[in-house]
Design a protein around this motif. Sequence first.
Motif, PDB file in Angstrom:
ATOM      1  N   THR A   1      -6.077   4.764  -4.553  1.00  0.00           N
ATOM      2  CA  THR A   1      -5.338   4.218  -3.407  1.00  0.00           C
ATOM      3  C   THR A   1      -6.054   4.656  -2.143  1.00  0.00           C
ATOM      4  OG1 THR A   1      -3.863   6.137  -3.257  1.00  0.00           O
ATOM      5  CG2 THR A   1      -3.116   4.275  -4.609  1.00  0.00           C
TER       6      THR A   1
ATOM      7  N   TRP B   1      -6.637  -4.489  -4.382  1.00  0.00           N
ATOM      8  CA  TRP B   1      -5.457  -5.272  -4.015  1.00  0.00           C
ATOM      9  C   TRP B   1      -4.896  -4.707  -2.716  1.00  0.00           C
ATOM     10  CZ3 TRP B   1      -6.578  -3.123  -8.670  1.00  0.00           C
ATOM     11  CH2 TRP B   1      -6.775  -3.993  -9.755  1.00  0.00           C
ATOM     12  N   LYS B   2      -4.669  -5.545  -1.752  1.00  0.00           N
ATOM     13  CA  LYS B   2      -4.075  -5.114  -0.488  1.00  0.00           C
ATOM     14  C   LYS B   2      -2.575  -4.903  -0.670  1.00  0.00           C
ATOM     15  CE  LYS B   2      -7.329  -7.665   2.451  1.00  0.00           C
ATOM     16  NZ  LYS B   2      -7.476  -8.729   3.481  1.00  0.00           N
ATOM     17  N   ASN B   3      -2.042  -3.912   0.047  1.00  0.00           N
ATOM     18  CA  ASN B   3      -0.592  -3.737   0.101  1.00  0.00           C
ATOM     19  C   ASN B   3      -0.213  -3.338   1.521  1.00  0.00           C
ATOM     20  OD1 ASN B   3      -1.026  -0.924   0.359  1.00  0.00           O
ATOM     21  ND2 ASN B   3      -0.957  -0.645  -1.862  1.00  0.00           N
ATOM     22  N   ALA B   4       1.054  -3.106   1.751  1.00  0.00           N
ATOM     23  CA  ALA B   4       1.530  -2.850   3.117  1.00  0.00           C
ATOM     24  C   ALA B   4       0.921  -1.588   3.706  1.00  0.00           C
ATOM     25  CB  ALA B   4       3.053  -2.751   3.125  1.00  0.00           C
TER      26      ALA B   4
ATOM     27  N   SER C   1      -4.489  -0.132   0.327  1.00  0.00           N
ATOM     28  CA  SER C   1      -4.986  -0.891  -0.817  1.00  0.00           C
ATOM     29  C   SER C   1      -4.915  -0.057  -2.084  1.00  0.00           C
ATOM     30  CB  SER C   1      -6.429  -1.356  -0.577  1.00  0.00           C
ATOM     31  OG  SER C   1      -7.298  -0.247  -0.476  1.00  0.00           O
ATOM     32  N   GLU C   2      -4.795  -0.758  -3.213  1.00  0.00           N
ATOM     33  CA  GLU C   2      -4.905  -0.167  -4.530  1.00  0.00           C
ATOM     34  C   GLU C   2      -6.226  -0.625  -5.118  1.00  0.00           C
ATOM     35  OE1 GLU C   2      -1.481  -0.943  -6.967  1.00  0.00           O
ATOM     36  OE2 GLU C   2      -0.156  -0.963  -5.221  1.00  0.00           O
TER      37      GLU C   2
END
Length: 276
Positions: free
Chosen positions: A273, A251-254, A257-258
Amino acid sequence: MTEQTDFSAWIDRTDKGLPEEVTGRLLDRYRATLDPHLVDTGHAPAGIHWCLSPPAVTAALLGQDGHPQKGGFLPPVPLPRRMWAGGELEFLDPLREGDIVTRTSRIADIRRKEGRSGVLCFVTVNHEHATHRGVAIRERQDIVYRAAATAPATAAPANARGDADLQAEVQVDTVMLFRYSALTFNGHRIHYDEHYARAVEFYPGLVIHGPLQATLLLNFAATLGGGMPRKFSFRGESPACGAQTLRLRAWKNAGGSELATVTGDNVTAMTGTATW
């Protein structure tokens, strides 16, 4: 293990592995074991450092579980079960074919905790993997020691997160587990001796290595991010056991990614992460 157990003398203890070359033959065997799940970065594939300079002791110096006996570099924790609980990697310079790599290790922390399954002892080891150019990888390794199992653990609930930005599947079989144990010179019998894994440590099958799952997630992160992350951390959540289709999710995040590995029973086995 009691409150009075004192391993403070082991803090800051160091160990230096014998230098080892990133040979073409090692790279061939590594790729043969893990392709098509490795990212081509133009250098040695991610995770290859776990194959370099592993402790090599004679059979007479191994414990029942196949690990080197405790009391040398690692403290003599009076808990028989040892697992790689997690860690963190910082990539400073890519390893290349022909590099001579030296690992220097230092025990950074030893902590006793009470868990749901009883007393736990966490040993934190810091590693530096260096070439003639300087430090290539800084690593924190988290090792956990636990009491002997007396019965199979209760099955973990199906808890895996869905809605991934990227997902892939890895067919894990006994040949992959055996080959990875051989590549990393990992004698822990839970990864290749199914009778031992079931009858002594009460796992439901052969255990998929923590660093193998971390290697898959690290390369998966590089696919998602378009290149090797600067930092990657991972944590074991639940054992993944037996030949199965292991799913990788990201999952992309700011900040990056996780990531997670998910078993065939929809249980999260490892989380991670990655940041660039």
